[in-house]
Design a protein around this motif. Structure first.
Motif, PDB file in Angstrom:
ATOM      1  N   UNK A 186      10.656 -34.959 -56.110  1.00  0.00           N
ATOM      2  CA  UNK A 186      10.937 -35.356 -54.733  1.00  0.00           C
ATOM      3  C   UNK A 186      11.072 -34.119 -53.847  1.00  0.00           C
ATOM      4  N   UNK A 187      11.763 -33.103 -54.330  1.00  0.00           N
ATOM      5  CA  UNK A 187      11.903 -31.858 -53.566  1.00  0.00           C
ATOM      6  C   UNK A 187      10.538 -31.212 -53.334  1.00  0.00           C
ATOM      7  N   UNK A 188       9.682 -31.219 -54.345  1.00  0.00           N
ATOM      8  CA  UNK A 188       8.336 -30.641 -54.204  1.00  0.00           C
ATOM      9  C   UNK A 188       7.504 -31.428 -53.191  1.00  0.00           C
ATOM     10  N   UNK A 189       7.635 -32.733 -53.192  1.00  0.00           N
ATOM     11  CA  UNK A 189       6.914 -33.562 -52.236  1.00  0.00           C
ATOM     12  C   UNK A 189       7.344 -33.217 -50.808  1.00  0.00           C
ATOM     13  N   UNK A 190       8.621 -33.068 -50.602  1.00  0.00           N
ATOM     14  CA  UNK A 190       9.135 -32.710 -49.281  1.00  0.00           C
ATOM     15  C   UNK A 190       8.646 -31.326 -48.863  1.00  0.00           C
ATOM     16  N   UNK A 191       8.637 -30.415 -49.804  1.00  0.00           N
ATOM     17  CA  UNK A 191       8.214 -29.039 -49.516  1.00  0.00           C
ATOM     18  C   UNK A 191       6.745 -28.971 -49.097  1.00  0.00           C
ATOM     19  N   UNK A 192       5.917 -29.821 -49.662  1.00  0.00           N
ATOM     20  CA  UNK A 192       4.488 -29.765 -49.355  1.00  0.00           C
ATOM     21  C   UNK A 192       4.089 -30.593 -48.141  1.00  0.00           C
ATOM     22  N   UNK A 193       5.019 -31.369 -47.590  1.00  0.00           N
ATOM     23  CA  UNK A 193       4.699 -32.215 -46.434  1.00  0.00           C
ATOM     24  C   UNK A 193       4.356 -31.353 -45.229  1.00  0.00           C
ATOM     25  N   UNK A 194       3.361 -31.777 -44.485  1.00  0.00           N
ATOM     26  CA  UNK A 194       2.989 -31.086 -43.253  1.00  0.00           C
ATOM     27  C   UNK A 194       4.036 -31.298 -42.174  1.00  0.00           C
ATOM     28  N   UNK A 195       4.060 -30.428 -41.182  1.00  0.00           N
ATOM     29  CA  UNK A 195       5.045 -30.537 -40.116  1.00  0.00           C
ATOM     30  C   UNK A 195       4.883 -31.826 -39.324  1.00  0.00           C
ATOM     31  N   UNK A 196       3.686 -32.376 -39.312  1.00  0.00           N
ATOM     32  CA  UNK A 196       3.442 -33.620 -38.577  1.00  0.00           C
ATOM     33  C   UNK A 196       3.646 -34.854 -39.451  1.00  0.00           C
ATOM     34  N   UNK A 197       4.107 -34.673 -40.678  1.00  0.00           N
ATOM     35  CA  UNK A 197       4.347 -35.794 -41.592  1.00  0.00           C
ATOM     36  C   UNK A 197       5.840 -35.926 -41.857  1.00  0.00           C
ATOM     37  N   UNK A 198       6.433 -36.908 -41.220  1.00  0.00           N
ATOM     38  CA  UNK A 198       7.858 -37.160 -41.416  1.00  0.00           C
ATOM     39  C   UNK A 198       8.033 -38.080 -42.621  1.00  0.00           C
ATOM     40  N   UNK A 199       8.771 -37.600 -43.610  1.00  0.00           N
ATOM     41  CA  UNK A 199       9.049 -38.399 -44.797  1.00  0.00           C
ATOM     42  C   UNK A 199      10.409 -39.077 -44.658  1.00  0.00           C
ATOM     43  N   UNK A 200      10.459 -40.323 -45.117  1.00  0.00           N
ATOM     44  CA  UNK A 200      11.680 -41.115 -45.083  1.00  0.00           C
ATOM     45  C   UNK A 200      11.875 -41.757 -46.440  1.00  0.00           C
ATOM     46  N   UNK A 201      13.139 -42.086 -46.744  1.00  0.00           N
ATOM     47  CA  UNK A 201      13.438 -42.869 -47.939  1.00  0.00           C
ATOM     48  C   UNK A 201      14.111 -44.155 -47.473  1.00  0.00           C
ATOM     49  N   UNK A 202      13.697 -45.246 -48.079  1.00  0.00           N
ATOM     50  CA  UNK A 202      14.237 -46.567 -47.735  1.00  0.00           C
ATOM     51  C   UNK A 202      14.631 -47.282 -49.016  1.00  0.00           C
ATOM     52  N   UNK A 203      15.774 -47.939 -48.992  1.00  0.00           N
ATOM     53  CA  UNK A 203      16.246 -48.756 -50.102  1.00  0.00           C
ATOM     54  C   UNK A 203      15.914 -50.210 -49.792  1.00  0.00           C
ATOM     55  N   UNK A 204      14.999 -50.775 -50.543  1.00  0.00           N
ATOM     56  CA  UNK A 204      14.617 -52.172 -50.319  1.00  0.00           C
ATOM     57  C   UNK A 204      13.837 -52.668 -51.537  1.00  0.00           C
ATOM     58  N   UNK A 205      13.231 -53.839 -51.395  1.00  0.00           N
ATOM     59  CA  UNK A 205      12.377 -54.381 -52.452  1.00  0.00           C
ATOM     60  C   UNK A 205      11.005 -53.726 -52.427  1.00  0.00           C
ATOM     61  N   UNK A 206      10.762 -52.851 -51.457  1.00  0.00           N
ATOM     62  CA  UNK A 206       9.533 -52.067 -51.425  1.00  0.00           C
ATOM     63  C   UNK A 206       8.591 -52.449 -50.309  1.00  0.00           C
ATOM     64  N   UNK A 207       7.504 -51.701 -50.208  1.00  0.00           N
ATOM     65  CA  UNK A 207       6.563 -51.928 -49.118  1.00  0.00           C
ATOM     66  C   UNK A 207       5.891 -53.296 -49.164  1.00  0.00           C
ATOM     67  N   UNK A 208       5.705 -53.861 -50.342  1.00  0.00           N
ATOM     68  CA  UNK A 208       5.081 -55.187 -50.418  1.00  0.00           C
ATOM     69  C   UNK A 208       5.936 -56.208 -49.667  1.00  0.00           C
ATOM     70  N   UNK A 209       7.253 -56.100 -49.784  1.00  0.00           N
ATOM     71  CA  UNK A 209       8.156 -57.016 -49.081  1.00  0.00           C
ATOM     72  C   UNK A 209       8.349 -56.611 -47.621  1.00  0.00           C
ATOM     73  N   UNK A 210       8.493 -55.319 -47.365  1.00  0.00           N
ATOM     74  CA  UNK A 210       8.800 -54.836 -46.015  1.00  0.00           C
ATOM     75  C   UNK A 210       7.611 -54.874 -45.064  1.00  0.00           C
ATOM     76  N   UNK A 211       6.417 -54.730 -45.595  1.00  0.00           N
ATOM     77  CA  UNK A 211       5.242 -54.591 -44.734  1.00  0.00           C
ATOM     78  C   UNK A 211       4.323 -55.801 -44.775  1.00  0.00           C
ATOM     79  N   UNK A 212       4.673 -56.804 -45.545  1.00  0.00           N
ATOM     80  CA  UNK A 212       3.812 -57.984 -45.698  1.00  0.00           C
ATOM     81  C   UNK A 212       3.503 -58.608 -44.346  1.00  0.00           C
ATOM     82  N   UNK A 213       2.254 -58.542 -43.949  1.00  0.00           N
ATOM     83  CA  UNK A 213       1.806 -59.150 -42.707  1.00  0.00           C
ATOM     84  C   UNK A 213       2.219 -58.418 -41.445  1.00  0.00           C
TER      85      UNK A 213
END
Length: 171
Positions: free
Chosen positions: A30-57
């Motif tokens: 996770x630390x490596x992923x954050x380190x390699x992120x571009x300045x224009x890429x904001x990373x977030x962490x969310x606690x939920x059932x996941x993108x399938x539930x949160x983004x459905x439709x």
């Protein structure tokens, strides 16, 4: 500026779960992923059932969360930013991401075992009633593994602070 983060970015296991997302096997990934992120890429962490539930439709500003106190629909997903703040200086990136995970680990107890942390690229669109960022998810990246959560817990407990814990109202 770092390159754009693909779904199989450095640190994300190419082994997929049943949602098709990669899994960050440990806190160092996770630390490596954050380190390699571009300045224009904001990373977030969310606690939920996941993108399938949160983004459905949902598209863009149709993504929403719900305020637990009032039931009001919030414009965006409540999430925790991973970006390191300047005041953190050159302190441990691993400890920074451990704290970001630990802050909301109580949500699993409140929402059940299906509530798990996942990382995504997004854009803040507002703030919720608890001053939490409300975010539009542009691209899911990976789940955070149970091992990473255990490592986060150990890293935080290793700071030996009796005055600090997860952001949980009933404690």
């Amino acid at each position: 500026m770092a390159a754009s983060l693909p779904g199989n970015a450095v640190g994300v296991n190419r082994e997929r779960d049943d949602t098709g997302m990669g899994v960050l096997a440990d806190l160092d990934q996770l630390a490596a992923l954050l380190e390699q992120a571009g300045q224009d890429e904001e990373l977030y962490v969310r606690w939920s059932r996941g993108p399938a539930a949160d983004l459905a439709g949902a598209r863009g500003n149709e993504q929403s969360s719900r305020d637990a106190l009032t039931g009001v629909t919030l414009p965006g997903l409540s999430a925790n930013p991973l970006r390191v703040e300047p005041w953190w200086g050159r302190r441990s990136l691993r400890l920074w991401v451990a704290r970001r995970l630990y802050d909301y680990c109580h949500l699993r107890d409140l929402r059940g075992p299906e509530a798990s942390p996942w990382v995504f690229v997004g854009e803040q669109c507002g703030r919720g009633p608890d001053n939490e960022p409300l975010v539009i998810c542009h691209r899911p990246i990976a789940w955070v593994s149970e091992k990473a959560l255990r490592e986060a817990d150990l890293a935080i407990r290793g700071q030996h602070s009796d005055e600090w814990g997860p952001l949980h109202r009933s404690d």
